[in-house]
Design a protein around this motif. Structure first.
Motif, PDB file in Angstrom:
ATOM      1  N   LEU A  88       0.843  -1.266  -0.048  1.00 15.01           N
ATOM      2  CA  LEU A  88      -0.045  -0.027   0.119  1.00 15.01           C
ATOM      3  C   LEU A  88       0.889   1.233  -0.141  1.00 15.01           C
ATOM      4  CD1 LEU A  88      -2.689   1.580   0.286  1.00 15.01           C
ATOM      5  CD2 LEU A  88      -2.666   1.079   2.659  1.00 15.01           C
ATOM      6  N   MET A  89       0.611   1.899  -0.964  1.00 14.91           N
ATOM      7  CA  MET A  89       1.367   3.139  -1.278  1.00 14.91           C
ATOM      8  C   MET A  89       0.428   4.339  -1.289  1.00 14.91           C
ATOM      9  SD  MET A  89       4.185   1.317  -1.884  1.00 14.91           S
ATOM     10  CE  MET A  89       5.650   2.397  -2.213  1.00 14.91           C
ATOM     11  N   ASP A  90       1.075   5.468  -0.695  1.00 16.22           N
ATOM     12  CA  ASP A  90       0.316   6.659  -0.382  1.00 16.22           C
ATOM     13  C   ASP A  90       0.272   7.476  -1.915  1.00 16.22           C
ATOM     14  OD1 ASP A  90       2.480   8.430  -0.659  1.00 16.22           O
ATOM     15  OD2 ASP A  90       2.347   9.221   1.509  1.00 16.22           O
ATOM     16  N   PHE A 133       2.083  -2.952   4.271  1.00  9.16           N
ATOM     17  CA  PHE A 133       1.706  -4.268   3.112  1.00  9.16           C
ATOM     18  C   PHE A 133       0.646  -5.058   3.748  1.00  9.16           C
ATOM     19  CE2 PHE A 133       4.825  -6.289   6.143  1.00  9.16           C
ATOM     20  CZ  PHE A 133       4.362  -7.563   6.337  1.00  9.16           C
ATOM     21  N   PHE A 134      -0.210  -5.866   2.971  1.00  8.95           N
ATOM     22  CA  PHE A 134      -1.134  -6.645   3.286  1.00  8.95           C
ATOM     23  C   PHE A 134      -0.459  -8.223   3.105  1.00  8.95           C
ATOM     24  CE2 PHE A 134      -3.555  -3.323   1.584  1.00  8.95           C
ATOM     25  CZ  PHE A 134      -4.232  -2.906   2.770  1.00  8.95           C
ATOM     26  N   SER A 188      -8.218 -10.578   3.252  1.00  9.68           N
ATOM     27  CA  SER A 188      -9.170 -10.558   2.521  1.00  9.68           C
ATOM     28  C   SER A 188      -9.687  -9.259   2.037  1.00  9.68           C
ATOM     29  CB  SER A 188     -10.608 -11.053   3.586  1.00  9.68           C
ATOM     30  OG  SER A 188     -10.688 -10.010   4.502  1.00  9.68           O
ATOM     31  N   ALA A 189     -10.640  -8.956   1.082  1.00 11.20           N
ATOM     32  CA  ALA A 189     -11.018  -7.736   0.606  1.00 11.20           C
ATOM     33  C   ALA A 189     -11.366  -7.056   1.890  1.00 11.20           C
ATOM     34  CB  ALA A 189     -12.006  -7.944  -0.512  1.00 11.20           C
ATOM     35  N   GLU A 190     -12.466  -7.628   2.377  1.00 10.89           N
ATOM     36  CA  GLU A 190     -12.665  -6.900   3.740  1.00 10.89           C
ATOM     37  C   GLU A 190     -11.781  -6.198   4.707  1.00 10.89           C
ATOM     38  OE1 GLU A 190     -15.873  -9.452   2.055  1.00 10.89           O
ATOM     39  OE2 GLU A 190     -13.913  -9.841   2.690  1.00 10.89           O
ATOM     40  N   ILE A 230      -8.425  -0.833   6.324  1.00  3.07           N
ATOM     41  CA  ILE A 230      -7.072  -0.051   6.199  1.00  3.07           C
ATOM     42  C   ILE A 230      -7.152   0.935   5.250  1.00  3.07           C
ATOM     43  CG2 ILE A 230      -4.343  -0.234   5.747  1.00  3.07           C
ATOM     44  CD1 ILE A 230      -5.350  -1.995   8.328  1.00  3.07           C
ATOM     45  N   LEU A 231      -7.894   0.744   4.090  1.00  5.24           N
ATOM     46  CA  LEU A 231      -8.028   1.754   2.850  1.00  5.24           C
ATOM     47  C   LEU A 231      -8.660   2.868   3.347  1.00  5.24           C
ATOM     48  CD1 LEU A 231      -8.207  -0.530  -0.082  1.00  5.24           C
ATOM     49  CD2 LEU A 231      -6.259   1.021   0.200  1.00  5.24           C
TER      50      LEU A 231
END
Length: 206
Positions: free
Chosen positions: A171-173, A181-182, A187-189, A194-195
Protein backbone atom coordinates in the motif's frame (compact mmCIF):
# COMPACT_ATOMS: atom_id res chain seq x y z
CA UNK A 1 24.99 -6.96 20.37
CA UNK A 2 28.72 -6.35 20.03
CA UNK A 3 29.20 -9.59 18.06
CA UNK A 4 26.22 -8.74 15.84
CA UNK A 5 27.63 -5.29 15.11
CA UNK A 6 31.04 -6.77 14.26
CA UNK A 7 29.40 -9.27 11.92
CA UNK A 8 27.53 -6.48 10.17
CA UNK A 9 30.77 -4.54 9.65
CA UNK A 10 32.51 -7.63 8.25
CA UNK A 11 29.62 -8.31 5.87
CA UNK A 12 29.74 -4.71 4.72
CA UNK A 13 33.46 -4.90 4.04
CA UNK A 14 33.01 -8.15 2.12
CA UNK A 15 30.27 -6.55 0.05
CA UNK A 16 32.49 -3.57 -0.73
CA UNK A 17 35.32 -5.85 -1.76
CA UNK A 18 32.99 -7.78 -4.07
CA UNK A 19 31.71 -4.58 -5.63
CA UNK A 20 35.28 -3.42 -6.24
CA UNK A 21 35.89 -6.66 -8.19
CA UNK A 22 32.72 -6.12 -10.22
CA UNK A 23 30.86 -8.99 -8.55
CA UNK A 24 27.08 -8.95 -8.11
CA UNK A 25 26.17 -8.96 -4.39
CA UNK A 26 24.31 -12.10 -3.28
CA UNK A 27 20.53 -11.94 -3.34
CA UNK A 28 18.94 -11.64 0.07
CA UNK A 29 16.80 -14.47 1.34
CA UNK A 30 13.04 -14.32 1.75
CA UNK A 31 13.52 -14.17 5.53
CA UNK A 32 15.92 -11.22 5.30
CA UNK A 33 13.55 -9.26 3.08
CA UNK A 34 10.61 -10.09 5.34
CA UNK A 35 12.58 -8.68 8.26
CA UNK A 36 13.14 -5.45 6.31
CA UNK A 37 9.41 -5.09 5.66
CA UNK A 38 8.26 -6.02 9.15
CA UNK A 39 10.52 -3.53 10.89
CA UNK A 40 10.73 -0.80 8.22
CA UNK A 41 14.50 -1.14 8.16
CA UNK A 42 14.86 0.30 4.66
CA UNK A 43 12.82 2.42 2.24
CA UNK A 44 10.24 0.47 0.23
CA UNK A 45 9.20 1.45 -3.29
CA UNK A 46 10.76 3.92 -5.66
CA UNK A 47 11.22 4.77 -9.33
CA UNK A 48 10.47 2.26 -12.08
CA UNK A 49 10.29 2.40 -15.87
CA UNK A 50 8.12 -0.40 -17.27
CA UNK A 51 5.49 -1.04 -19.95
CA UNK A 52 1.77 -1.52 -19.35
CA UNK A 53 -0.60 -4.00 -21.00
CA UNK A 54 -1.40 -1.50 -23.74
CA UNK A 55 2.30 -1.24 -24.65
CA UNK A 56 2.70 2.24 -23.16
CA UNK A 57 5.81 3.22 -21.16
CA UNK A 58 4.86 3.84 -17.55
CA UNK A 59 6.73 5.21 -14.54
CA UNK A 60 5.75 5.62 -10.91
CA UNK A 61 5.00 9.30 -11.61
CA UNK A 62 2.00 8.29 -13.76
CA UNK A 63 0.15 7.12 -10.66
CA UNK A 64 0.62 10.11 -8.37
CA UNK A 65 -2.55 11.34 -6.66
CA UNK A 66 -3.99 7.88 -5.98
CA UNK A 67 -3.42 5.25 -3.34
CA UNK A 68 -1.62 2.29 -4.89
CA UNK A 69 -2.09 -1.42 -4.30
CA UNK A 70 1.06 -2.94 -5.82
CA UNK A 71 1.55 -6.68 -6.12
CA UNK A 72 4.17 -8.81 -7.89
CA UNK A 73 3.61 -12.22 -9.46
CA UNK A 74 3.19 -13.98 -12.80
CA UNK A 75 0.29 -15.10 -14.92
CA UNK A 76 1.15 -18.81 -14.74
CA UNK A 77 1.10 -18.72 -10.92
CA UNK A 78 -1.20 -21.60 -9.91
CA UNK A 79 -2.85 -20.22 -6.79
CA UNK A 80 -1.36 -17.32 -4.80
CA UNK A 81 -1.40 -14.64 -7.53
CA UNK A 82 -4.96 -15.33 -8.72
CA UNK A 83 -6.18 -15.30 -5.12
CA UNK A 84 -4.47 -11.98 -4.36
CA UNK A 85 -5.77 -10.39 -7.55
CA UNK A 86 -9.28 -11.67 -6.87
CA UNK A 87 -9.28 -10.06 -3.41
CA UNK A 88 -7.94 -6.78 -4.80
CA UNK A 89 -10.72 -6.83 -7.38
CA UNK A 90 -13.33 -7.55 -4.70
CA UNK A 91 -12.01 -4.70 -2.55
CA UNK A 92 -12.37 -2.27 -5.43
CA UNK A 93 -15.88 -3.51 -6.18
CA UNK A 94 -16.89 -3.11 -2.53
CA UNK A 95 -15.49 0.44 -2.48
CA UNK A 96 -17.82 1.48 -5.29
CA UNK A 97 -17.16 5.05 -6.52
CA UNK A 98 -14.39 5.47 -3.94
CA UNK A 99 -12.34 2.93 -5.88
CA UNK A 100 -11.45 5.65 -8.39
CA UNK A 101 -8.97 6.95 -5.80
CA UNK A 102 -7.16 3.58 -5.68
CA UNK A 103 -4.95 2.22 -8.45
CA UNK A 104 -4.17 -1.52 -8.43
CA UNK A 105 -0.90 -2.50 -10.14
CA UNK A 106 0.36 -5.99 -11.00
CA UNK A 107 4.08 -6.24 -11.87
CA UNK A 108 5.11 -9.49 -13.51
CA UNK A 109 8.13 -11.41 -12.27
CA UNK A 110 8.24 -13.45 -15.49
CA UNK A 111 8.67 -10.84 -18.24
CA UNK A 112 9.98 -13.44 -20.70
CA UNK A 113 6.52 -15.03 -20.74
CA UNK A 114 4.21 -12.25 -19.53
CA UNK A 115 4.07 -9.95 -22.52
CA UNK A 116 1.90 -6.84 -22.61
CA UNK A 117 -0.62 -8.75 -24.75
CA UNK A 118 -0.84 -11.60 -22.27
CA UNK A 119 -1.32 -9.20 -19.34
CA UNK A 120 -4.07 -7.47 -21.32
CA UNK A 121 -5.84 -10.82 -21.67
CA UNK A 122 -5.23 -12.00 -18.09
CA UNK A 123 -5.92 -9.05 -15.81
CA UNK A 124 -9.53 -8.17 -16.79
CA UNK A 125 -10.51 -11.52 -15.26
CA UNK A 126 -9.99 -9.86 -11.88
CA UNK A 127 -10.85 -6.18 -12.37
CA UNK A 128 -10.99 -3.84 -15.37
CA UNK A 129 -8.89 -1.16 -13.65
CA UNK A 130 -5.89 -3.38 -12.96
CA UNK A 131 -2.74 -2.06 -14.61
CA UNK A 132 -0.22 -4.74 -15.56
CA UNK A 133 3.44 -3.88 -15.96
CA UNK A 134 6.22 -5.77 -17.69
CA UNK A 135 9.67 -4.91 -19.01
CA UNK A 136 13.19 -6.23 -19.36
CA UNK A 137 14.56 -8.70 -16.84
CA UNK A 138 16.82 -5.96 -15.46
CA UNK A 139 13.97 -3.45 -15.12
CA UNK A 140 11.79 -6.01 -13.34
CA UNK A 141 14.64 -6.88 -10.98
CA UNK A 142 15.15 -3.21 -10.13
CA UNK A 143 11.46 -2.76 -9.35
CA UNK A 144 11.36 -5.95 -7.27
CA UNK A 145 14.46 -4.93 -5.33
CA UNK A 146 12.95 -1.52 -4.64
CA UNK A 147 9.87 -3.16 -3.12
CA UNK A 148 11.94 -5.79 -1.28
CA UNK A 149 10.37 -8.64 -3.24
CA UNK A 150 12.00 -12.05 -3.06
CA UNK A 151 11.84 -14.12 -6.24
CA UNK A 152 13.78 -16.86 -7.97
CA UNK A 153 12.95 -18.55 -11.26
CA UNK A 154 13.50 -22.14 -12.35
CA UNK A 155 12.54 -24.10 -15.48
CA UNK A 156 9.49 -26.36 -15.36
CA UNK A 157 9.99 -29.94 -16.63
CA UNK A 158 7.00 -29.48 -18.96
CA UNK A 159 8.28 -26.13 -20.23
CA UNK A 160 8.04 -22.55 -19.08
CA UNK A 161 9.31 -21.20 -15.78
CA UNK A 162 8.21 -21.51 -12.19
CA UNK A 163 8.70 -18.45 -10.04
CA UNK A 164 9.15 -18.76 -6.30
CA UNK A 165 8.24 -15.38 -4.87
CA UNK A 166 7.01 -13.47 -1.86
CA UNK A 167 3.37 -12.47 -2.12
CA UNK A 168 2.65 -9.16 -0.45
CA UNK A 169 0.31 -6.39 -1.54
CA UNK A 170 2.04 -3.05 -0.96
CA UNK A 171 0.00 0.00 0.00
CA UNK A 172 1.52 3.28 -1.20
CA UNK A 173 0.19 6.75 -0.52
CA UNK A 174 -0.74 9.41 -3.08
CA UNK A 175 2.86 10.61 -3.31
CA UNK A 176 4.23 7.09 -3.78
CA UNK A 177 5.46 6.70 -0.19
CA UNK A 178 5.18 3.31 1.47
CA UNK A 179 2.39 2.87 4.02
CA UNK A 180 2.57 -0.87 4.71
CA UNK A 181 1.72 -4.25 3.25
CA UNK A 182 -1.04 -6.83 3.28
CA UNK A 183 0.23 -10.39 3.85
CA UNK A 184 -0.86 -13.32 1.67
CA UNK A 185 -4.42 -14.38 2.34
CA UNK A 186 -5.69 -10.91 3.29
CA UNK A 187 -9.40 -10.62 2.51
CA UNK A 188 -10.97 -7.73 0.61
CA UNK A 189 -12.85 -6.78 3.77
CA UNK A 190 -9.63 -6.50 5.74
CA UNK A 191 -8.09 -4.36 3.01
CA UNK A 192 -11.03 -1.99 3.25
CA UNK A 193 -10.52 -1.41 6.98
CA UNK A 194 -7.00 -0.16 6.19
CA UNK A 195 -7.84 1.69 2.98
CA UNK A 196 -10.82 3.71 4.15
CA UNK A 197 -8.98 5.95 6.66
CA UNK A 198 -6.42 6.81 3.96
CA UNK A 199 -9.18 7.52 1.48
CA UNK A 200 -10.87 9.83 3.97
CA UNK A 201 -7.67 11.79 4.56
CA UNK A 202 -7.39 14.79 2.30
CA UNK A 203 -4.41 14.83 -0.07
CA UNK A 204 -1.68 17.26 0.94
CA UNK A 205 -1.66 20.41 -1.24
CA UNK A 206 0.97 20.37 -3.95
Amino acid sequence: MRNRALAAVLLGLLGMAGAARGETPPRRSAAELMDVLMWNREPVGGPFALTDQAGRPRTEADFRGRLLLVTFGYTACPDVCPTELMEIGRALTLLGPEADAVQPIFITLDPEHDTAALLAEYLPNFHPRLVGLTGSEAAIRRAADAYKVYYETSPRPEGGRAVEHSAFIYLMDRSGAYLGFFPPGTSAERMLTILRPHLAARPAPE
